[in-house]
Enzyme design. Structure first.
Site, short mmCIF file in Angstrom:
data_model
loop_
_atom_site.label_atom_id
_atom_site.label_comp_id
_atom_site.label_asym_id
_atom_site.label_seq_id
_atom_site.Cartn_x
_atom_site.Cartn_y
_atom_site.Cartn_z
N GLU A 190 -4.98 -4.91 10.97
CA GLU A 190 -3.98 -3.87 11.18
C GLU A 190 -4.25 -3.18 12.50
O GLU A 190 -5.10 -2.28 12.59
CB GLU A 190 -4.05 -2.82 10.05
CG GLU A 190 -3.56 -3.32 8.71
CD GLU A 190 -3.23 -2.15 7.78
OE1 GLU A 190 -2.12 -2.10 7.30
OE2 GLU A 190 -4.10 -1.29 7.59
N SER A 227 3.62 -1.85 10.35
CA SER A 227 5.09 -1.82 10.46
C SER A 227 5.72 -3.16 10.08
O SER A 227 6.66 -3.63 10.72
CB SER A 227 5.51 -1.39 11.87
OG SER A 227 5.06 -0.08 12.15
N HIS A 233 -9.53 0.97 5.41
CA HIS A 233 -8.25 1.21 6.07
C HIS A 233 -8.45 2.21 7.21
O HIS A 233 -9.29 3.11 7.12
CB HIS A 233 -7.22 1.76 5.07
CG HIS A 233 -5.81 1.77 5.58
ND1 HIS A 233 -5.35 2.73 6.45
CD2 HIS A 233 -4.78 0.92 5.38
CE1 HIS A 233 -4.08 2.47 6.75
NE2 HIS A 233 -3.71 1.38 6.11
N GLY A 282 2.68 2.60 10.94
CA GLY A 282 3.60 3.72 10.75
C GLY A 282 4.31 4.18 12.00
O GLY A 282 4.98 5.21 11.99
N ASN A 305 0.85 -1.19 0.00
CA ASN A 305 0.00 0.00 0.00
C ASN A 305 0.89 1.24 0.00
O ASN A 305 1.47 1.60 1.02
CB ASN A 305 -0.90 -0.02 1.24
CG ASN A 305 -1.77 1.21 1.34
OD1 ASN A 305 -1.93 1.96 0.37
ND2 ASN A 305 -2.34 1.45 2.52
N LYS A 359 0.04 4.29 -0.31
CA LYS A 359 -0.62 5.47 0.27
C LYS A 359 -0.43 6.68 -0.66
O LYS A 359 -0.45 6.51 -1.89
CB LYS A 359 -0.13 5.70 1.70
CG LYS A 359 -0.29 4.45 2.57
CD LYS A 359 -0.04 4.69 4.02
CE LYS A 359 -0.26 3.39 4.80
NZ LYS A 359 -0.10 3.57 6.25
N GLU A 386 -6.88 4.70 8.18
CA GLU A 386 -6.73 6.11 7.80
C GLU A 386 -7.99 6.63 7.13
O GLU A 386 -8.37 7.79 7.31
CB GLU A 386 -5.50 6.26 6.90
CG GLU A 386 -4.20 6.05 7.67
CD GLU A 386 -3.03 5.63 6.81
OE1 GLU A 386 -1.97 5.34 7.39
OE2 GLU A 386 -3.16 5.58 5.56
#
Length: 259
Positions: A174, A220, A102, A180, A12, A14, A104
């Site tokens: 996730e 990560s 996701h 991140g 991904n 992003k 985000e």
């Protein structure tokens, strides 16, 4: 990793890499991956929308064994939705996988479980595979609410769908606190939650669905921890963020079996 489920490693990107950088990244990745890698693992890359056409052209022209993925789409085929992208547009670009839900998207853009369910239906309608993201925050984890949060998201995603459909989904666990941050759930922690997800699918849709659905870990992921994660019986792959921007690092992740 179960022998009956084929691993899927997804990158991904992003909001990174313009289309020139994207072309270079894919070319480098394709050079690093071998026939043996592709025989053992499915690999999808998920560039920004503006890169999709460029990448699709290269994949086709050079007959690369990479699957094209998108990061998001709307649930309607067309309409007055400024800035959104239709699943029809993605299917016309030969997109195979679409990330949906996701963290985000959920946290920054207000995407709800209801939105996610509608997008899953739209993605399936156009013969693409959703990668359905689920996960808990650090606060929820500390409060002992991981199962409540994650399994609730899973139930919403699979509600009303038959075993045949569910078995073809990809679910990505996730933990939001690991995305991140450099923090990673231990392999044992990842297995515990992913095993619970598979058990939830089993109770909802039966053995066929539970044995067929592929469940990734994300958060990560890097070359140094992928082998331990993939050694877990219910972990079927990884949804890789920052590390997928480095072709050499991502190739080492795909080649986890050699570590």
């Amino acid at each position: 990793m179960s022998e009956q489920r084929r691993p899927l490693i997804s990158g991904n990107w992003k909001m990174n890499l313009n289309h020139f950088e994207a072309i270079q990244t894919v070319q480098k990745l394709a050079y690093l991956l071998t026939k043996e890698d592709h025989a053992s693992v499915d690999v999808s890359i998920h560039p920004p929308f503006t890169d999709l056409r460029s990448i699709q052209t290269i994949l086709d022209a050079d007959e690369m064994k990479l699957s094209l993925g998108a990061q998001h789409c709307h649930w309607d085929d067309k309409g007055a939705f400024t800035g959104e992208v239709s699943p029809v547009f993605l299917s016309k670009l030969a997109v195979d996988y679409v990330i949906v839900g996701h963290s985000e998207r959920r946290e920054l853009f207000g995407e709800t479980d209801e939105h996610v369910a509608k997008k899953i239906t739209a993605i399936l309608k156009h013969a693409m595979t959703p990668i359905v993201c689920v996960g808990e925050t650090l606060e929820e984890r500390q409060q002992g609410r991981t199962a409540e949060k994650v399994l609730g998201q899973v139930r919403s995603a699979i509600a009303g769908r038959g075993a045949d459909v569910i078995s073809k989904l990809v679910i990505a666990y996730e933990p939001i606190w690991a995305i991140g941050t450099g923090l990673t759930a231990s392999a044992g922690d990842a297995q515990a939650v992913i095993g619970a997800i598979r058990a939830e699918v089993l109770s909802h849709a039966g053995a066929r669905a539970a044995e067929g659905v592929r469940i990734q870990y994300g958060g990560s992921v890097k070359a140094s921890n992928i082998a331990e994660l993939m050694a877990q019986p219910d972990v079927d792959g990884a949804l890789v963020g920052g590390a997928s921007l480095d072709p050499a690092e991502f190739a080492r992740i795909v080649q986890y079996r050699l570590h």
